[in-house]
Design a protein around this motif. Sequence first.
Motif, PDB file in Angstrom:
ATOM      1  N   GLY A  75     -12.849   4.658   1.221  1.00 60.05           N
ATOM      2  CA  GLY A  75     -11.835   5.591   0.756  1.00 60.05           C
ATOM      3  C   GLY A  75     -10.476   5.461   1.420  1.00 60.05           C
ATOM      4  O   GLY A  75      -9.542   6.162   1.063  1.00 60.05           O
ATOM      5  N   LEU A  76     -10.344   4.577   2.383  1.00 60.29           N
ATOM      6  CA  LEU A  76      -9.022   4.393   2.999  1.00 60.29           C
ATOM      7  C   LEU A  76      -8.255   3.346   2.200  1.00 60.29           C
ATOM      8  O   LEU A  76      -8.873   2.530   1.512  1.00 60.29           O
ATOM      9  N   PRO A  77      -6.934   3.315   2.291  1.00 59.39           N
ATOM     10  CA  PRO A  77      -6.169   2.358   1.476  1.00 59.39           C
ATOM     11  C   PRO A  77      -6.297   0.906   1.937  1.00 59.39           C
ATOM     12  O   PRO A  77      -5.321   0.165   1.951  1.00 59.39           O
ATOM     13  N   GLY A  78      -7.488   0.513   2.327  1.00 59.33           N
ATOM     14  CA  GLY A  78      -7.669  -0.858   2.797  1.00 59.33           C
ATOM     15  C   GLY A  78      -9.062  -0.967   3.401  1.00 59.33           C
ATOM     16  O   GLY A  78      -9.897  -0.068   3.244  1.00 59.33           O
TER      17      GLY A  78
ATOM     18  N   TYR B  96      -8.040   0.914   9.722  1.00 60.29           N
ATOM     19  CA  TYR B  96      -8.120   0.107   8.502  1.00 60.29           C
ATOM     20  C   TYR B  96      -6.882  -0.787   8.383  1.00 60.29           C
ATOM     21  O   TYR B  96      -5.815  -0.477   8.911  1.00 60.29           O
ATOM     22  N   THR B  97      -7.060  -1.886   7.639  1.00 60.36           N
ATOM     23  CA  THR B  97      -5.932  -2.780   7.423  1.00 60.36           C
ATOM     24  C   THR B  97      -5.605  -2.841   5.943  1.00 60.36           C
ATOM     25  O   THR B  97      -6.496  -2.892   5.096  1.00 60.36           O
ATOM     26  N   ASP B  98      -4.301  -2.844   5.606  1.00 60.64           N
ATOM     27  CA  ASP B  98      -3.944  -2.905   4.196  1.00 60.64           C
ATOM     28  C   ASP B  98      -3.889  -4.336   3.679  1.00 60.64           C
ATOM     29  O   ASP B  98      -3.628  -4.579   2.512  1.00 60.64           O
TER      30      ASP B  98
ATOM     31  N   ASP C  41      -3.719   7.325  -2.911  1.00 56.71           N
ATOM     32  CA  ASP C  41      -3.168   6.039  -2.495  1.00 56.71           C
ATOM     33  C   ASP C  41      -3.291   5.055  -3.642  1.00 56.71           C
ATOM     34  O   ASP C  41      -4.146   5.212  -4.516  1.00 56.71           O
TER      35      ASP C  41
ATOM     36  N   ILE D 149      -6.417  -6.213   3.465  1.00 57.18           N
ATOM     37  CA  ILE D 149      -7.623  -6.460   2.675  1.00 57.18           C
ATOM     38  C   ILE D 149      -7.648  -5.402   1.585  1.00 57.18           C
ATOM     39  O   ILE D 149      -7.531  -4.204   1.849  1.00 57.18           O
ATOM     40  N   LEU D 150      -7.787  -5.872   0.339  1.00 57.61           N
ATOM     41  CA  LEU D 150      -7.596  -4.966  -0.781  1.00 57.61           C
ATOM     42  C   LEU D 150      -8.717  -3.962  -1.014  1.00 57.61           C
ATOM     43  O   LEU D 150      -8.464  -2.836  -1.418  1.00 57.61           O
TER      44      LEU D 150
ATOM     45  N   LYS E 231     -11.336  -1.053  -0.693  1.00 54.45           N
ATOM     46  CA  LYS E 231     -11.282   0.153   0.122  1.00 54.45           C
ATOM     47  C   LYS E 231     -12.624   0.442   0.780  1.00 54.45           C
ATOM     48  O   LYS E 231     -13.123   1.544   0.738  1.00 54.45           O
TER      49      LYS E 231
ATOM     50  N   SER F 198       0.853  -1.184   0.000  1.00 54.96           N
ATOM     51  CA  SER F 198       0.000   0.000   0.000  1.00 54.96           C
ATOM     52  C   SER F 198       0.888   1.234   0.000  1.00 54.96           C
ATOM     53  O   SER F 198       1.775   1.372   0.836  1.00 54.96           O
TER      54      SER F 198
ATOM     55  N   ARG G 240      -4.345   0.571  11.019  1.00 51.68           N
ATOM     56  CA  ARG G 240      -3.796   1.914  11.205  1.00 51.68           C
ATOM     57  C   ARG G 240      -4.948   2.880  11.420  1.00 51.68           C
ATOM     58  O   ARG G 240      -6.029   2.707  10.877  1.00 51.68           O
TER      59      ARG G 240
ATOM     60  N   LYS H 223     -12.495  13.158   3.480  1.00 56.08           N
ATOM     61  CA  LYS H 223     -11.092  13.559   3.646  1.00 56.08           C
ATOM     62  C   LYS H 223     -10.559  12.847   4.887  1.00 56.08           C
ATOM     63  O   LYS H 223     -10.942  13.144   6.011  1.00 56.08           O
ATOM     64  N   TRP H 224      -9.652  11.910   4.663  1.00 57.37           N
ATOM     65  CA  TRP H 224      -9.118  11.154   5.794  1.00 57.37           C
ATOM     66  C   TRP H 224      -7.761  11.670   6.222  1.00 57.37           C
ATOM     67  O   TRP H 224      -6.902  11.928   5.381  1.00 57.37           O
ATOM     68  N   LYS H 225      -7.539  11.765   7.537  1.00 55.27           N
ATOM     69  CA  LYS H 225      -6.207  12.107   8.045  1.00 55.27           C
ATOM     70  C   LYS H 225      -5.592  10.804   8.550  1.00 55.27           C
ATOM     71  O   LYS H 225      -6.219  10.091   9.334  1.00 55.27           O
ATOM     72  N   ILE H 226      -4.365  10.547   8.135  1.00 55.50           N
ATOM     73  CA  ILE H 226      -3.720   9.294   8.542  1.00 55.50           C
ATOM     74  C   ILE H 226      -2.913   9.537   9.817  1.00 55.50           C
ATOM     75  O   ILE H 226      -2.111  10.473   9.893  1.00 55.50           O
TER      76      ILE H 226
ATOM     77  N   ARG I 263      -1.905   0.761  -4.984  1.00 54.43           N
ATOM     78  CA  ARG I 263      -1.280  -0.504  -4.617  1.00 54.43           C
ATOM     79  C   ARG I 263      -0.208  -0.834  -5.643  1.00 54.43           C
ATOM     80  O   ARG I 263      -0.359  -0.545  -6.827  1.00 54.43           O
TER      81      ARG I 263
ATOM     82  N   LEU J 290       0.919   5.322   0.240  1.00 57.51           N
ATOM     83  CA  LEU J 290       0.084   6.462   0.608  1.00 57.51           C
ATOM     84  C   LEU J 290       0.846   7.757   0.394  1.00 57.51           C
ATOM     85  O   LEU J 290       2.015   7.848   0.731  1.00 57.51           O
TER      86      LEU J 290
ATOM     87  N   SER K  37      -1.743  16.018   7.506  1.00 55.23           N
ATOM     88  CA  SER K  37      -1.861  14.550   7.548  1.00 55.23           C
ATOM     89  C   SER K  37      -2.998  13.998   6.705  1.00 55.23           C
ATOM     90  O   SER K  37      -3.384  12.852   6.874  1.00 55.23           O
ATOM     91  N   VAL K  38      -3.534  14.793   5.811  1.00 52.26           N
ATOM     92  CA  VAL K  38      -4.662  14.291   5.024  1.00 52.26           C
ATOM     93  C   VAL K  38      -4.141  13.396   3.900  1.00 52.26           C
ATOM     94  O   VAL K  38      -3.142  13.690   3.258  1.00 52.26           O
ATOM     95  N   LEU K  39      -4.856  12.321   3.687  1.00 54.47           N
ATOM     96  CA  LEU K  39      -4.481  11.381   2.634  1.00 54.47           C
ATOM     97  C   LEU K  39      -4.854  11.989   1.285  1.00 54.47           C
ATOM     98  O   LEU K  39      -6.014  12.311   1.036  1.00 54.47           O
TER      99      LEU K  39
END
Lengths: 923, 257
Positions: free
Chosen positions: B179-182, B164-166, A56, B168-169, B171, A42, B148, B132-135, A58, A44, A51-53
Amino acid sequence: MLKQLFSVFIFSIVFFPALAQKASIKGIVVDTVEKTKLQNSSILLISSKDSVLVKDTRAKANGEFEFSNLKKGTYTLVITFPKMADFIRDIQLSDSSKFNLGHIAMDSKATLLNEVTIKAQKQAISMKGDTITYQADSFAVKPHANLQDLLRRLPGIEVDKNGAIKAGGKDVNTLLVDGEEFFGDDPLLASKYLKANAVNEVEVYDKKSKSEELTGIKEEDSKEKVINVKLKEDAKNGYISTTEASSDLNKYRNVGAMAGVYKGKMKVAAFGFNNNISTESKTNNAMSRLKGDEYDVIEVSDDGSVMIGYGNNEDEDFRSGGGIPNITTYGGHFSNKWKDNKVGMKLNFKGADNSSFNESTSRNESLIPNGTTFLSQGAGREENRTTGQSLRANVDLKLDSLSNLKVSFGGRQQRNSANSFSSSETKNGRGIMVNSNNENGDSNGRSETFNGNIGYVKKFKTKGRVLTVDLQPENNRNNNVRNSLNQTNLFDSSGVMLTPDRRNYLNDDQASKTSLASRISYTEPISKRLSLQAGYSFKTIRSSSQKYTYNQDLGRQKIDSLSNFFKFNNFSNVGNAVLQYKGKKFTLRGGTQAIQTTFHLDDIDRNRQVSRSYVNWAPETNLSYKLGRSGSISVGYKGSTDQPDIEQLQPLRQVNSPLYQLIGNPNLRPSFNNNFNLNINTYQQKSEIYAYSYLGYNFVQNAVAASTTVDQSNKTVTTYVNLNGGKSLYAGGSIGKNFSKIHLNTNMGFNYNFNEDVSILNKELNKNSRSSMSLRPRVSIYHDKFSLEYNVSLNFSKSRSTIGTVNDGKNFRHDHEISGNINLPYHTEFNTSMSLSYQPANASFARPVNITIWNASLSKRMLKAEEMEIKVSISDILGQRVGYNRYVNGNSIGESTYSFIPRYVLVGVVYNLNGNFVKNEKK
Amino acid sequence: MKKNNIGFFCLIFSIWLGLQPASAQMVFIKSAKITFEKKVNIKEGIANNQWLSDEAKEKMGKYRTMNWEYSFDDSTSIYRAKPKESLGDNAFFFSSDNTDELFTDFTKSNRVKRKNIMGEDFILKDSIPRLKWKIMHDLRKIAGYECRKAIATINDTVTVVAFYTDEILLKGGPEGFTGLPGMILGLAIPRYKTTWFATKVEAKNVPILNIAPPAKGKRTDTEKDFKKLLDLYTRYDDKKNPRKPEDIKKELYSLIL
């Protein structure tokens, strides 16, 4: 081939000008070690500012990824793959940056961005070897709780209402803080003054001798446990002080003050107390037990038997007899380490002035072989006073990383005075008086002692190879003068008084002893798991004992038959060897000790010499096995030779009373004691169950037993003989379960003891067997606002004697202790405790003795950090306290009374100032 | 003879495969069925309620728990309530089975929701909203997967925390959060005192058949039908101060089922 073409293709696209206006990032994700392409990793793209995504993606099958059409800015690129360390890189993009990161190698480690917040639940209780470690934070206590409250919450540890601690059923008399004594090592001081929230971990382990600590080889199964409290980093510097004063506004009072500062390795303290109630302030006792560091005392008793004791466990209190006390104690402590912990010093000074007063009565009924019964009763009064001072110091030098020199020395002096009065009379079964007696006496004495130890320890480069050498000189002197007037009347069979016997004596005893002992021991690791310890020690003692008796009625004429002047010389050689094998889950050790003693007694007055020379053996073996993660089982055997006492061979004591006489038996043989023991303990974390159990069996060959003759006037003459047949069995254990969710703790303890000893009474063999069993269930609930505890102790005892048993020899008693405290508003606390003791009527005692002692107190904490406490307490609200004891022992039963302090009300103030010198550190 | 050789070669090959290091064997999940446990903290909410007796409040307990199922493959997912297996203590106080469902099509970027309003099932369609997600840095293990943390805001002020877990493919995630990378395995909305946490992940990479948009229910595709829905929804509204249609629409299409 195809792959190379593909990468060339990718590269050429990068340089394609059509994308010149927008930024892009690309790369290939691979595994560092295997060099395989990490498909599906992954990737990102995170905006550094908030910190906004942003984007992303694969990684494709060939590990490649690309972000295109990116706006300029500062970004963080994060690449993750399960079970691999995150790849993080800050990237600054302009309008047309094209970043090709190439091969990005991923490592398989669990590294993360910035701080790690993976919660690793440290096991609340874990066991390693014989050490049990508790994580303090896993056990809930009230906010201002002290260490004692925390110890109460730990499964397997019991703290009684007086503050005495037991762990796994064994006494804990040593409590260390971070491995060092905390102003002396008495558990009460540290447990009362250290705050629970300053504690990181609590360790409990078997008390070891100094040599066992160095070599890891056990010499003997320890009978005590040690608690080591590890403090959190920010709690290691602070101060503690207490001032307390309470009084019943009439006769009873308790005043005291204590202050101490501990900073790093330095500790300084001073204290002073005075009270005439004695049980209320346990810190008196705690501070008065300050001692210098212990060393293994190489002991040889008068008869020559040698023990290597575990340091100065002898109570150093200048304690006088029981009864009503009046105690004053004062002292100070200083300890510090310098030069990087290479030089350490400890100084302890202590003084006391204690007196006590006691009035007692007694009643006794005994049966002798020909069927005669004797009933005696008596009364007495006693006053005692002891004053003294002691100073102990030791210096510890780390000569280099492998060797250590420790010099300890101390001195003490003590003066005592006492006076007493007692009277008694005995009647036979028909109610006819057989004897009556009264005695009046006073005595004055003083003693001085100097002792020390110089110890050298060298560890070698090979792990487990240790050499220890100790040198121990000692000198003491004892003088005592006693005046006594004893009048005894004997009566004939019809109750007519015969000539009275009057003894008006002056006893002047003077004794001195000088000794030098030395020990050398060497431990060699034979293999990784097997080690051998061999040691040799010797002790030479020269002592003299002069006991002269003078008859005051005859102008202080010396009575030769009751006087003696002895000089002893004793030289012992001891060799020991122990082999130990440490397996993964078990430890096996075996060995023996051989003691060769030569002993010479010179009776100056009678010009008589006695010499003895003998060899004692003490073999031992033990196997201990680890059960699961936190449990162990051990089984062992120990044998030892016991030589008869000098008193049993040739009595030295003079006898002031015609009713008792002691005759020696010079032909006594030594006895051999065999002991088998089994110990199990276990802790199940998930179900919160803690259990321990022990079983032991003892039997003695050629035990030295008393042979007594009692005549018609209840006059007793005792001598000693060897007999077989003594044995004892003891078993016990406890099992407890904690229910943390509902804050409930339950425990059931049990004990069984069976004892059989043999003796001779009027030429008949008397087998006295006693068995007793006790059950002790306990329930406690602890909560923020209140706590309640209920303790029951049921004791059954039975004793029989082959000569005859007075009544049925059974006795039963049960005791209940209920205590509780409730936190009331306005920082007030209500405390109450009730001790109910029931001794029901039985065949021997027609009257049941049921006593309920109810104490209560109300205390209010004041000031911001609850430093001050005002307390009103009432002791024995129901006024039922009586000083009374009863016993049942086969062919004799009896009861006695003693002085006690009746109901009183105390009003007091305690001001505590404790804190830490906390440095503000930025993390 | 040849067969034997091939057989032998296959054997060697499979052994060789077996000896490959773990990383090459990392299996990413393309389809599965996840069970989420939804927990609502009702204690504070009912504390002020005058109509319930103290005893009833006690019996209702601190949490209201419900299980939801999330089935997905590489492009679609369906999220629906799991029928209760046994009657818990809460059953008496909380009504019958929930028929709400959410179907998401990731390739077409739209979704279909079945929602029960005033006793009637309605089918609502809209597009997948973008969040809009903040990681964040924190990691947490959920249902055996390392997840994460990420944070987003909905309705301007409501904070949503997701894990979320990466591995699992897809989103995706519960309650329409995507919308998260997993895959989102943990979700918490403090404002609504509710959390959703995955308790198990089953049928991994096994083809799943019943991922289809909900069919039964009143359609709202036409203007007329949608108006009927609005009327029903606002039946008890104060007619003098009607709510703005945009606000009502926002509520209807809101993320939470």
